[in-house]
Design a protein around this motif. Structure first.
Motif, mmCIF file in Angstrom:
data_model
loop_
_atom_site.group_PDB
_atom_site.id
_atom_site.type_symbol
_atom_site.label_atom_id
_atom_site.label_comp_id
_atom_site.label_asym_id
_atom_site.label_seq_id
_atom_site.Cartn_x
_atom_site.Cartn_y
_atom_site.Cartn_z
ATOM 1 N N MET A 61 0.875 -1.178 0.000
ATOM 2 C CA MET A 61 0.000 0.000 0.000
ATOM 3 C C MET A 61 0.907 1.221 0.000
ATOM 4 N N VAL A 62 0.717 2.093 -0.959
ATOM 5 C CA VAL A 62 1.542 3.297 -1.002
ATOM 6 C C VAL A 62 0.620 4.509 -0.931
ATOM 7 N N LEU A 63 1.051 5.503 -0.186
ATOM 8 C CA LEU A 63 0.139 6.627 0.079
ATOM 9 C C LEU A 63 0.840 7.978 0.041
ATOM 10 N N SER A 64 0.059 8.967 -0.363
ATOM 11 C CA SER A 64 0.520 10.351 -0.272
ATOM 12 C C SER A 64 -0.647 11.282 -0.591
ATOM 13 N N ALA A 65 -0.541 12.517 -0.142
ATOM 14 C CA ALA A 65 -1.532 13.519 -0.548
ATOM 15 C C ALA A 65 -1.146 14.087 -1.905
ATOM 16 N N THR A 66 0.067 13.792 -2.335
ATOM 17 C CA THR A 66 0.553 14.272 -3.634
ATOM 18 C C THR A 66 1.308 13.129 -4.313
ATOM 19 N N LEU A 67 0.590 12.055 -4.546
ATOM 20 C CA LEU A 67 1.229 10.845 -5.087
ATOM 21 C C LEU A 67 1.848 11.118 -6.456
ATOM 22 N N THR A 68 3.047 10.656 -6.615
ATOM 23 C CA THR A 68 3.713 10.865 -7.910
ATOM 24 C C THR A 68 3.000 10.082 -9.021
ATOM 25 N N GLN A 69 3.049 10.640 -10.244
ATOM 26 C CA GLN A 69 2.512 9.907 -11.399
ATOM 27 C C GLN A 69 3.662 9.477 -12.303
ATOM 28 N N ASP A 70 4.861 9.677 -11.839
ATOM 29 C CA ASP A 70 6.045 9.399 -12.639
ATOM 30 C C ASP A 70 6.265 7.882 -12.746
ATOM 31 N N PRO A 71 6.128 7.321 -13.967
ATOM 32 C CA PRO A 71 6.247 5.871 -14.115
ATOM 33 C C PRO A 71 7.598 5.345 -13.634
ATOM 34 N N GLY A 72 8.654 6.133 -13.881
ATOM 35 C CA GLY A 72 9.993 5.705 -13.470
ATOM 36 C C GLY A 72 10.068 5.537 -11.966
ATOM 37 N N LYS A 73 9.493 6.503 -11.254
ATOM 38 C CA LYS A 73 9.557 6.443 -9.787
ATOM 39 C C LYS A 73 8.672 5.310 -9.266
ATOM 40 N N LEU A 74 7.455 5.217 -9.825
ATOM 41 C CA LEU A 74 6.530 4.190 -9.330
ATOM 42 C C LEU A 74 7.044 2.781 -9.615
ATOM 43 N N SER A 75 7.811 2.648 -10.716
ATOM 44 C CA SER A 75 8.295 1.308 -11.062
ATOM 45 C C SER A 75 9.226 0.751 -9.984
ATOM 46 N N GLN A 76 9.844 1.649 -9.216
ATOM 47 C CA GLN A 76 10.726 1.181 -8.132
ATOM 48 C C GLN A 76 9.975 0.342 -7.108
ATOM 49 N N LEU A 77 8.641 0.555 -7.039
ATOM 50 C CA LEU A 77 7.851 -0.141 -6.013
ATOM 51 C C LEU A 77 7.438 -1.540 -6.448
ATOM 52 N N ASP A 78 7.625 -1.837 -7.730
ATOM 53 C CA ASP A 78 7.288 -3.157 -8.263
ATOM 54 C C ASP A 78 5.855 -3.557 -7.864
ATOM 55 N N LEU A 79 4.916 -2.699 -8.227
ATOM 56 C CA LEU A 79 3.527 -2.905 -7.787
ATOM 57 C C LEU A 79 2.847 -4.017 -8.584
ATOM 58 N N HIS A 80 1.949 -4.716 -7.907
ATOM 59 C CA HIS A 80 1.246 -5.842 -8.512
ATOM 60 C C HIS A 80 -0.161 -5.376 -8.911
ATOM 61 N N HIS A 81 -0.465 -5.302 -10.205
ATOM 62 C CA HIS A 81 -1.757 -4.814 -10.710
ATOM 63 C C HIS A 81 -2.289 -3.655 -9.881
ATOM 64 N N PRO A 82 -1.562 -2.571 -9.793
ATOM 65 C CA PRO A 82 -1.951 -1.521 -8.859
ATOM 66 C C PRO A 82 -3.341 -0.928 -9.116
ATOM 67 N N LEU A 83 -3.975 -0.570 -8.030
ATOM 68 C CA LEU A 83 -5.286 0.075 -8.091
ATOM 69 C C LEU A 83 -5.140 1.439 -7.438
ATOM 70 N N LEU A 84 -5.561 2.477 -8.168
ATOM 71 C CA LEU A 84 -5.437 3.838 -7.621
ATOM 72 C C LEU A 84 -6.745 4.270 -6.968
ATOM 73 N N LEU A 85 -6.635 4.748 -5.748
ATOM 74 C CA LEU A 85 -7.788 5.360 -5.069
ATOM 75 C C LEU A 85 -7.472 6.828 -4.934
ATOM 76 N N THR A 86 -8.297 7.657 -5.524
ATOM 77 C CA THR A 86 -7.988 9.081 -5.487
ATOM 78 C C THR A 86 -9.246 9.903 -5.234
ATOM 79 N N THR A 87 -9.042 11.157 -4.821
ATOM 80 C CA THR A 87 -10.182 11.982 -4.431
ATOM 81 C C THR A 87 -10.497 12.989 -5.529
ATOM 82 N N GLY A 88 -11.592 12.793 -6.236
ATOM 83 C CA GLY A 88 -12.006 13.725 -7.288
ATOM 84 C C GLY A 88 -11.147 13.618 -8.535
ATOM 85 N N GLN A 89 -11.363 14.562 -9.425
ATOM 86 C CA GLN A 89 -10.717 14.520 -10.737
ATOM 87 C C GLN A 89 -9.308 15.099 -10.705
#
Ligand SMILES: Nc1ncnc2c1ncn2[C@@H]1O[C@H](COP(=O)(O)OP(=O)(O)OP(=O)(O)O)[C@@H](O)[C@H]1O
Length: 518
Positions: free
Chosen positions: A274-302
């Motif tokens: 589970m990864v969390l932030s109020a300003t979660l990065t959208q940078d694929p390079g950075k997120l790839s470091q987490l090696d996420l498994h079929h990630p699901l994004l939960l976000t507030t509004g558009q």
């Protein structure tokens, strides 16, 4: 104008496909505890003891994805505003899921960027985990490493007069905790050196304040943790090499299949992230470091960046040299309310705090909080601020993220933040948990335009000018002149003390060298 907003829209479309179809947290409502499906009654009581009667929307959304049928099949990325309750959003399901465990071992690891934040998160776990027989540990370097080890690792009881094989003793070392909240540095210390410390049973990894943690490598803690976990999964297969040759030396991590799990017939438990932030990065390079498994994004509004609903933003426009005067007048109008004043550096935090304390007629208790101070000083200040013994905290960005202090009604940006992320995290120290709060930003005339653009990134088009009464400003003018003089003196004597100390310590080293040669 249209072009600019079109540009903004284009910018906000994430590159990663899974980020384009998120679950919108705004579609969830607060849910009373007694209506929350599957909630363990013992946890319901623990939450009530914390004064909570319902779960916030982000907590309900995460609960739905983690508890019940079809849950935990995907890793979760949670992007919701400051103060929306992200800590309990992950703590509650983790505690509930681990409540059925039979054997104590380290199953959940929560990583945070700073010590004070980790202490805060540990307290949330500690308020609910014991209700279902789980134990929570802290690895942040608050105490000596030896004390920390004795908290985290249980040693077998040795009987006097019997000669034990040290290898056997090592095998008998057990974890004293089910859940560990850690900062990366101390986590790495335990991974590298603590006998009996293992991630082989880890089921949940939480990376809180993800974008901050991904920005800094902190001794490669993330690749290390992920590699250790992967190696332990690999070892379940009969032909796999159980000894993991790695840059981490002779570490052996075998995930024991014998330890009970309920992962729907899978041969081994998948590590849920589970990864969390109020300003979660959208940078694929950075997120790839987490090696996420079929990630699901939960976000507030558009919008990618959201400010708390109850936050009001204001600007104060003044000349650079008059900023302290405006700040003092503002603080006087806010007298009695808890405030955090943010500056752009540890040095200006120190200088501003010193200056404010020379305004004797202000009669407000003001202290500084910054990375320049020792940890114990910071923790003491934070405790006093929480207790209401200090009304105003002058802070560097050490306080910007995650810190939750009840009753902070105002945030003041003495220096305008350079990035919207910084504005969001600073402003987010107020208006938490649905409470009202105000964020004031002191600006020079020429900064106004850029600041307006900055706020638009968080969809904030309303930031009226706040006027402090001019007679209040005038009343502080003469004190300001003498306070500035005192500040100059104070800076001079501090610089002198520092040089003297440097000179002394370098002399001592030389002296030692001479002695050792003799
Ligand atoms: N269900 C609840 N009912 C009442 N208060 C709650 C509930 N959940 C959390 N809170 C309170 O809300 C405040 C904010 O929670 P938390 O610190 O988890 O926010 P956050 O989303 O992690 O914020 P940040 O992004 O700034 O770290 C805390 O004071 C917490 O005690």
């Amino acid at each position: 104008m249209e072009e600019a907003s079109e540009h903004n829209k284009k910018q906000s479309v994430p590159v990663l496909p899974w980020m384009r179809s998120p679950i919108d947290v705004t579609l969830f409502h607060e849910c009373p505890l007694n209506l929350l499906p599957f909630l363990d009654p013992r946890l319901e009581v623990a939450l009530e003891n914390m004064g909570f009667t319902s779960l916030f929307p982000v907590q309900v959304a995460v609960w739905q994805e983690t508890i019940g049928p079809g849950s935990c099949e995907r890793d979760l990325c949670i992007n919701s505003p400051t103060g929306s309750g992200k800590t309990l959003a992950y703590a509650l399901p983790i505690v509930q899921m681990l409540s059925t465990r039979a054997v104590r071992c380290l199953r959940a690891l929560v990583v945070l960027p700073t010590r004070d934040l980790a202490v805060q998160v540990k307290e949330v776990f500690a308020a609910i985990a014991p209700a279902v027989g789980l134990s929570v540990g802290l690895a942040v370097g608050q105490s000596s490493i030896a004390d920390e080890i004795s908290e985290l690792i249980k040693r077998p009881k040795l009987e006097a007069g019997i000669c034990y094989d040290p290898e056997d003793i090592l095998l008998d070392l057990e974890s004293s905790v089910d859940i560990l909240v850690a900062t990366p540095g101390r986590l790495m210390d335990h991974i590298n050196s603590t006998k009996g410390f293992t991630l082989e049973h880890l089921c949940y990894l939480v990376v809180d304040e993800t974008d901050r943690l991904l920005r800094e490598a902190y001794q490669s803690w993330l690749p290390t943790v992920l590699q250790l976990i992967h190696s332990s999964v690999g070892s379940l297969f009969p032909h796999a090499n159980t000894f993991f040759s790695s840059p981490f030396g002779s570490l052996k991590t075998i995930r024991r299949s014998g330890v009970e799990r309920g992962f729907k017939g899978k041969s081994y438990p998948r590590l849920v992230k589970m990864v969390l932030s109020a300003t979660l990065t959208q940078d694929p390079g950075k997120l790839s470091q987490l090696d996420l498994h079929h990630p699901l994004l939960l976000t507030t509004g558009q919008r990618r960046y959201q400010l708390p609903e109850q936050l009001e933003s204001f600007k104060l426009i003044c000349e650079s040299k008059l900023k302290p005067l405006y700040l003092v007048a503002l603080l006087q109008t806010l007298q009695g309310e808890k405030c955090i004043v943010f500056t752009s550096s540890v040095e200006s935090t120190h200088r501003l705090c010193t200056l404010l304390n020379f305004f004797g007629d202000l009669q407000i208790k003001i202290k500084e909080y910054s990375g320049l101070q020792r940890q114990f000083v910071r923790s003491k200040t934070l405790k006093a601020f929480r207790a209401g013994e200090i009304e105003v905290l002058v802070s560097s960005d050490a306080m910007t993220r995650g810190m939750d202090v009840e009753g902070v009604r105002n945030v003041i940006n003495y220096d305008v933040p350079a990035y919207i992320k910084t504005y969001i995290h600073r402003a987010g120290r107020t208006a938490r948990a649905g409470q009202a709060g105000r964020c004031f930003t002191l600006l020079r005339k020429e900064e106004v335009k850029r600041f307006k653009k900055l706020l638009q990134k968080a969809d904030n088009n309303s930031c009226p000018v706040y006027s402090v009464p001019s007679d209040s400003i005038e009343s502080f003018r003469s004190t300001y002149t003498s306070a500035l003089e005192k500040l100059k003196e104070s800076v001079k004597s501090e610089t002198y003390r520092k040089h003297k100390f440097k000179f002394k310590s370098s002399g001592m080293v030389k002296g030692k060298e001479k002695n050792s040669k003799v």
